[in-house]
Each structure stands twice: as structure tokens, then as C-alpha cells.
Design an enzyme around this catalytic site. Structure first.
Site, PDB file in Angstrom:
ATOM      1  N   VAL A  10      73.376  56.877  40.572  1.00 38.73           N
ATOM      2  CA  VAL A  10      73.633  57.965  39.684  1.00 38.73           C
ATOM      3  C   VAL A  10      73.820  59.478  40.330  1.00 38.73           C
ATOM      4  O   VAL A  10      74.248  60.445  39.585  1.00 38.73           O
ATOM      5  CB  VAL A  10      72.773  57.851  38.314  1.00 38.73           C
ATOM      6  CG1 VAL A  10      73.400  56.370  37.893  1.00 38.73           C
ATOM      7  CG2 VAL A  10      71.344  58.223  38.222  1.00 38.73           C
ATOM      8  N   ARG A  12      72.769  62.086  44.244  1.00 33.65           N
ATOM      9  CA  ARG A  12      72.212  62.311  45.192  1.00 33.65           C
ATOM     10  C   ARG A  12      71.984  63.781  45.555  1.00 33.65           C
ATOM     11  O   ARG A  12      72.958  64.970  44.944  1.00 33.65           O
ATOM     12  CB  ARG A  12      72.878  61.777  46.496  1.00 33.65           C
ATOM     13  CG  ARG A  12      73.142  60.260  46.029  1.00 33.65           C
ATOM     14  CD  ARG A  12      74.130  59.694  47.979  1.00 33.65           C
ATOM     15  NE  ARG A  12      74.399  58.480  48.212  1.00 33.65           N
ATOM     16  CZ  ARG A  12      73.948  57.554  47.972  1.00 33.65           C
ATOM     17  NH1 ARG A  12      72.837  57.809  48.526  1.00 33.65           N
ATOM     18  NH2 ARG A  12      74.604  56.130  48.131  1.00 33.65           N
ATOM     19  N   ALA A  14      69.446  66.902  47.305  1.00 26.72           N
ATOM     20  CA  ALA A  14      69.105  67.239  48.826  1.00 26.72           C
ATOM     21  C   ALA A  14      67.662  66.858  48.915  1.00 26.72           C
ATOM     22  O   ALA A  14      67.521  66.333  50.369  1.00 26.72           O
ATOM     23  CB  ALA A  14      68.739  69.073  49.158  1.00 26.72           C
ATOM     24  N   ASP A 128      65.154  76.356  36.386  1.00 29.47           N
ATOM     25  CA  ASP A 128      65.486  75.477  36.948  1.00 29.47           C
ATOM     26  C   ASP A 128      66.647  75.063  35.733  1.00 29.47           C
ATOM     27  O   ASP A 128      67.641  74.462  35.649  1.00 29.47           O
ATOM     28  CB  ASP A 128      66.190  74.764  37.658  1.00 29.47           C
ATOM     29  CG  ASP A 128      67.516  74.333  38.682  1.00 29.47           C
ATOM     30  OD1 ASP A 128      68.191  75.170  38.385  1.00 29.47           O
ATOM     31  OD2 ASP A 128      67.483  73.387  39.185  1.00 29.47           O
TER      32      ASP A 128
END
Length: 700
Positions: A10, A12, A14, A128
């Protein structure tokens, strides 16, 4: 991963790959984030660990729930709650230009506000927050904040400095490189609120310098006139350039527009159930698999190294690559334990009160267990066949992980991978597993607090554990009475604590006893802490001359051994029993010290004499290994001879003989020449591993 079935990828990033999976026994969909850590540096491992640590601290209905983490294929796997409704970003994209109603905006916003209040109450910064990290349930009416990968845990109400986060949502103070705190999360939440109201970001630009300039100016297009003035003022206050003038979460909640939405949340969405961290998925019964289900094709053929030829050059009966002997606990003479496969080569063994474990050359962990169904061998009086009671099995659930060391405590086990990652399982009593609680763990689980360090050796005592890293750092945890943890107090800890080491010593190995600990330094000196009853740590000041002596009963910090000759003799190996200890010098001499009520020291001595002394019967041989049980001692010579002495009941000495103060040999019945490669004693049990010595001219 045998407990889970992968459905699809679902995402990808770093740091790794995110999978949608199904928990097989619960038939529940979960998210598993796979983070490769094999080649990571210490700092990178610490960063990968951060999300696990943060998620495990947070339990809120509007935060993605953390279930468990484990090591698989040399990657850290983080199992989390699955939010099937997608992200807020995707939800807004699907709307095109159709603005949301203010009521729906506030319904989303107050849930984010509540979750952020919970995060900040734990002294954590998310750092974030963005619409891509805010997820929805299937009905798209419940918000779940996720992705805590770069969150920051503040040790106090101080500020952070590292520039992190998604550029469109970073605060002005972060752009300037100034210190920041929870008010930066308020700015990011203001950006999300603006996006909910306008379907576009507050700050966007073609490049990073232009974006930073826009953020520093704090200029953005106003939201639609269809929304109330209260909502407009709320956004402006949260996006104030001066962080001190931005409202706190409490001040935001006090605003009438938010109070109304909060009341609506508690009445209309009363069906939102709080998460239940006390019953995580990891506590469900594990999926069991047959011992033969994981046998690789490489194991279907016998290793060429195990093939021998007879005198005529014909193929002879294959020689075993290893033999593991056990005695004690009612087994009165050494018996061979069964191995999982004929080509299994055991390189290291460890035994606890109830466990027997070994590590193979290819890095697999073997546990010898007593079957739940009684057999004839388990009947009273059947001790001659007691070896049949132990059934070997490989540790499941750690495929791709290479184990290099195992250590057993009372009802719990610690195993160390070749990458310096420590895992524990078994009884969580006294916090011995190092997971921050006292719950039992059925399958090996990473000690997350040490993931940022490369552990080189671990030692389990009866109720505490110590580990040393490649940089000579020492950590301890578990039961702390008698000062056995070396932390300067008698407190117990359920997570690893750094141990102060007296300068200039550097530690290379750790050794845990029942109520004490010993460290062996790089210059082959001994440091001890905990109970020094009977001077079993050699801490008494007992000079060889007529200088005044001093008796030490207990130490809460590590101090050098002071009893002559330990103070001046270089020590190559040390072992701790219940009330006595043994040490081997670099020249192969064996010293014993401590209690001698069962002749476990190997010589007669005055009850008041607390000095370490040589074992007289072993002065003419060179000792390479030594282990101490509860009331007995085992020594191995460089020639591979096994000597035992002390209390002989229940087979402690490996022969049908009672107490003896003189070291006597133990016959290991093996038709082939062998060498001893590992030995372990605990309570009244001994476990010993050997490997064959090839005869001259023998083809192998």
C-alpha cells in the site's frame, strides 16, 4: 510473519515498504511497515525505532493503534491498525471543487485536535502533520492520525531544533532554524484546517526557496465566504507567524465554534470505541506450524562435511556434526539430547531453571522442551531414559534472522542476532524481558530500547539481565535488590538502563548470578556488584600480606575485585553460581571463592576464610572453561576432560555419586573423538555441546 498473510503493498518510502496484511487467527486486517535495518547505522536504527517507541506510548481512538513489532528477514516489522477509508488528502482530491460543509470540517478538526492533545500530553511532537498522514475509517467519519516516524519525544518542556517535516506544512520558526515546540504542530494543524476549508494548501510554490519565502511572509488566500467568521479567525490564529501568539490546544478547545463541534462529536459519534492497549494482537495465541513446514531444500540433503568413508573407501555411517549432553534434574549421568536434524551443528548452549537452548552454526535457535503429553519416560523411576523427555524445536517466527548467542534465565530467554539486535521471550516477571512491562511474551520480541546499539553479549541471571555493546556500553534491567543491576540503587527496571562503569575500565563481557553481577574488562580484570555474601564476588579487601582486611557484604555499583590474588591476576573467564564463583586465569589456573557448604569450592577451608584459592586437584592441568551451578562446579580442561565436584544429589555431578569435594571426571560416552565447545550450568542442571575431532587421514 507466519501469523500474517500479505495482501498487497500500500506504500513505499525512504525507510521501507508498507503492506496490508491479515492476522490469520483473528481474521483482522492490519498494516505492517517493513523497515530494513541490516545495513543501517546506529543513528538510522534509532530513527527507525522511534515510531515504535512513540506509537507504543499512545492509546487514543483518533490515533493509529500500535499492536506489536518483531524482526523478520533482517527488517523491523511494525504492526499497526488499518484505516480502510484512506487519507484525508485522497478524500479531498476525490471531491474535485466541491467544498465541504463547515460542520463536516469541524467534525474532522476536533478529532485531530483531541488526538494532538493526547500526543502533546506525552511530551511528544508529531512534526509531520499533513493530510497524507491523517486517515479515515471505512465510513469516513472517524479520523486516525498516523505516521509518527519523525516524531520527537521531549525530555522536558524544552524545544527541538532538527529541521524535519513536509515543506508545505513546516512552521516559520523551523524555516529560520530556530528552536520550536508544540506550537509548530499547531501551525501544521492550522495548515490542515485551511486545506479542509479550501481544498488546497495554504502555502505552495514551484521551488523550496519560494515556498520558504511564502511561509515567512505568512500570506495565503482567504477561505470562502460561505464559512463563518469564527472559522476564519481560528485559521488565522493558528497560522500566526509568532509562535507565542498561536493558541494552545486548550485555548482552541475553549472557542465556541470548537466547543459546539466537540459536543456534537461526543453525542453523534458516541460509537467510537477507545483503543484497548491492554489486549493487543500480540497477546493472541500464536499460529503454530509443524516442525517440518519450514525445512529448506538445503536441509533435505546431508552436508558434505558430515560424510565419512570407511577403511575400504566405501560410504560409512555419517558422523554427527554435534552432540549435546545433559545431566542433572534427576538425570544421573550424561545423556545425549535429540537434535532437530542429523546435520545440525550446535555451537553454543545455555540452560535455565526450566529451559534448554542452543544456537546452530547457521544461526538458528533450538529449544529442547518437555512434551505436554506424558510418556513412559516421564513416569516415576524412569530417569535412565529422561533424555527422551526433551523434544527439540527450532524457534519459529524469525526467518531470515541469524542468532549468534542465547542466554536463559528463570522462565525467560534472551537471544542475540549477528547484527547486534537483542530479542527476549518468556515470563515478564520483574521486567526481565526489557519491554517496559511485566507481561509474558510467547515469541521472541525485540528489546526496542537497545535497537540503536550493537549488542555483542547478553547474560541472564535468575531475575535480571545485562548486555554489553561493541562500544563497551553496559545496560541492565530486571530485579534490582542487593544492587545487582549496578545502578547505584536497589530499584527494579523493566527497560534497559545504562550502567556507570568506573574509569578507566572498558567492559568486554557480562555475567549475571542469582543476586549479583560480574563484568570482565578488556584488561582481564573483574568488576562486581550486588550481594557479596561469603565473598563470592571477591570484593573483600583481603591482602596477601598482614595488611588490614575489610569485609564487603553488598555493593550497588560496580567496583574492582579486591581480594588477593584477584586484584593482581589477569582473569580469562569467570562463572557465577548461587553462593560461589569460579575464575580461570590466563595461564589456565582455576580459582574458586564463596560458600563451601556442599564442597562446591573443590577444597576444604575454614568457614571464616573468605579468600579465593586454587583448586588443588586441578593445579597440574590447564582449565579452559568453568561453570557454576547452585551447589556444584564443572570445569573443562584443554584436553577436553570434564570434572565436577560439590553436591551430587539429583545427578548434579553427572555420575551416580553423592557429594565430593575433590574434582572427579565425568565420562561422556561417545564413540568418536570430540572437543567441547560450550557448557552452561543453572541451578542443578548442566548442558554441554561437543563436536567431533576428525581423525588423521579421514575424508570429511
Amino acid at each position: 510473519m507466519e501469523k500474517y498473510e500479505r495482501i498487497r503493498v500500500v506504500g513505499r518510502g525512504a525507510y521501507g515498504t508498507v503492506y496490508l496484511c491479515k492476522r490469520l487467527d483473528a481474521q483482522k486486517e492490519v498494516i505492517i511497515k517493513q523497515i530494513p535495518i541490516e545495513q543501517m547505522t546506529k543513528d538510522e536504527r534509532q530513527s527507525a525505532l522511534n515510531e515504535v517507541r512513540v506509537l507504543s506510548m499512545l492509546h487514543h481512538p483518533n490515533i493509529i493503534e500500535y499492536y506489536e513489532s518483531f524482526l523478520e528477514d533482517k527488517a523491523l516489522m511494525i504492526v499497526m491498525e488499518y484505516a480502510p477509508g484512506g487519507t484525508i488528502f485522497e478524500y479531498l482530491q476525490q471531491r474535485g471543487n466541491a467544498l465541504l460543509d463547515e460542520e463536516e470540517i469541524l467534525q474532522f478538526f476536533v478529532q485531530m485536535l483531541l488526538s494532538l492533545q493526547h500526543v502533546h500530553a506525552k511530551q511528544i511532537l508529531h512534526r509531520d502533520l499533513k493530510t497524507q498522514n491523517i486517515l479515515l475509517n471505512r465510513k469516513k467519519n472517524v479520523v486516525k492520525i498516523g505516521d509518527f516516524g519523525i516524531s520527537k519525544i521531549l525530555s522536558s518542556k524544552s524545544k527541538a531544533y532538527t529541521v524535519v517535516g513536509t515543506p508545505c506544512y513546516i512552521s516559520p520558526e523551523l524555516c529560520e532554524g530556530k528552536p520550536y515546540n508544540q506550537k509548530s504542530d499547531i501551525w501544521a494543524l492550522g495548515c490542515v484546517l485551511y486545506e479542509l476549508a479550501s481544498l488546497k494548501r495554504a502555502f505552495e510554490a514551484a521551488n523550496l526557496p519560494a515556498l520558504v519565502l511564502k511561509i515567512m511572509r505568512g500570506t495565503f488566500a482567504p477561505i470562502s465566504d460561505r464559512y463563518s467568521e469564527d472559522l476564519r479567525r481560528l485559521i488565522l490564529s493558528m497560522l500566526h507567524l509568532d509562535p507565542s501568539k498561536r493558541p494552545t490546544i486548550t485555548q482552541i478547545m475553549a472557542q465556541p465554534i470548537v466547543i459546539t463541534a466537540l459536543i456534537g462529536l461526543y453525542t453523534d459519534l458516541g460509537g467510537i470505541q477507545p483503543s484497548k492497549p491492554q489486549h493487543p494482537l500480540s497477546s493472541l495465541p500464536p499460529v503454530t506450524r509443524g516442525r517440518g513446514s519450514r525445512v529448506s531444500s538445503a536441509r533435505s540433503h546431508r552436508s558434505a562435511a558430515s560424510v565419512v568413508l570407511d577403511s575400504s573407501g566405501n560410504l560409512a555411517q555419517p558422523r554427527p556434526l554435534s552432540s549435546v549432553f545433559s545431566w542433572g534434574g534427576g538425570i544421573t549421568q550424561p545423556v545425549k539430547l535429540q537434535l532437530p536434524h542429523s546435520d545440525t551443528q550446535v555451537m553454543q548452549v545455555s540452560t535455565g531453571r526450566t529451559q534448554k537452548a542452543g544456537v546452530t552454526r547457521n544461526g538458528r535457535l533450538i529449544m529442547w522442551e518437555v512434551p505436554t503429553v506424558a510418556t513412559d519416560a516421564a513416569m516415576p523411576g524412569a530417569t535412565d531414559h529422561a533424555a527422551l523427555q526433551f523434544i527439540p524445536r527450532f524457534l519459529e517466527g524469525q526467518s531470515g534472522v541469524t542468532i549468534k548467542q542465547v542466554s536463559c534465565g528463570d522462565l525467560f530467554t534472551a537471544c542475540l542476532t549477528d547484527r547486534g539486535i537483542l530479542m527476549t521471550f518468556g515470563s515478564g516477571t520483574n521486567g526481565c524481558l526489557g519491554h517496559g512491562q511485566t507481561n509474558d511474551v510467547q515469541q521472541a520480541k525485540i528489546v526496542e530500547a537497545l535497537l540503536g546499539f550493537e549488542v555483542t553479549l547478553v547474560s541472564c541471571g535468575a531475575t535480571h539481565v545485562m548486555a554489553v555493546t561493541n562500544e563497551h556500553e553496559v545496560f541492565s534491567w530486571g530485579r534490582g535488590d542487593h544492587g545487582r543491576l549496578g545502578l547505584g540503587n536497589r530499584e527494579s527496571y523493566s527497560t534497559p538502563q545504562p550502567v556507570p562503569i568506573p574509569s578507566p575500565h572498558l567492559v568486554k563481557s557480562v555475567h549475571c548470578g542469582v543476586d549479583c553481577s560480574i563484568l570482565l574488562t578488556t584488561d582481564n580484570r573483574l568488576l562486581g556488584c550486588g550481594s557479596n555474601r561469603h565473598n563470592k564476588l571477591g570484593l573483600d579487601i583481603l591482602p596477601a600480606d598482614d595488611s588490614p582486611s575489610q569485609q564487603i557484604d553488598e555493593m550497588c555499583v560496580f567496583v574492582p575485585a579486591s581480594s588477593a590474588p584477584l586484584l593482581t591476576t589477569r582473569i580469562a573467564a569467570v562463572a557465577l553460581g548461587t553462593s560461589h564463583s569460579a575464575a580461570i586465569t590466563e595461564s589456565g589456573q582455576c580459582y574458586t571463592f564463596g560458600a563451601n557448604n556442599f564442597n562446591q569450592l573443590g577444597y576444604q577451608k575454614d568457614s571464616k576464610d573468605r579468600r579465593p584459592q586454587l583448586v588443588p586437584a586441578l593445579e597440574d592441568v590447564c582449565i579452559s572453561m568453568v561453570e557454576c551451578g547452585d551447589t556444584f562446579t564443572v570445569a573443562i580442561t584443554t584436553e577436553g576432560e570434564v570434572y565436577t565436584w560439590g553436591k551430587g544429589s539429583r545427578g548434579r555431578l553427572g555420575r551416580r555419586e553423592e557429594n565430593t569435594k575433590i574434582p572427579k571426571p565425568v565420562p561422556l560416552l561417545d564413540s568418536e573423538p570430540f572437543q567441547i565447545i560450550s557448557i552452561s550450568c543453572s541451578h542443578g542442571n548442566t548442558l554441554l555441546a561437543t563436536e567431533p575431532i576428525p581423525e588423521p587421514g579421514t575424508a570429511r
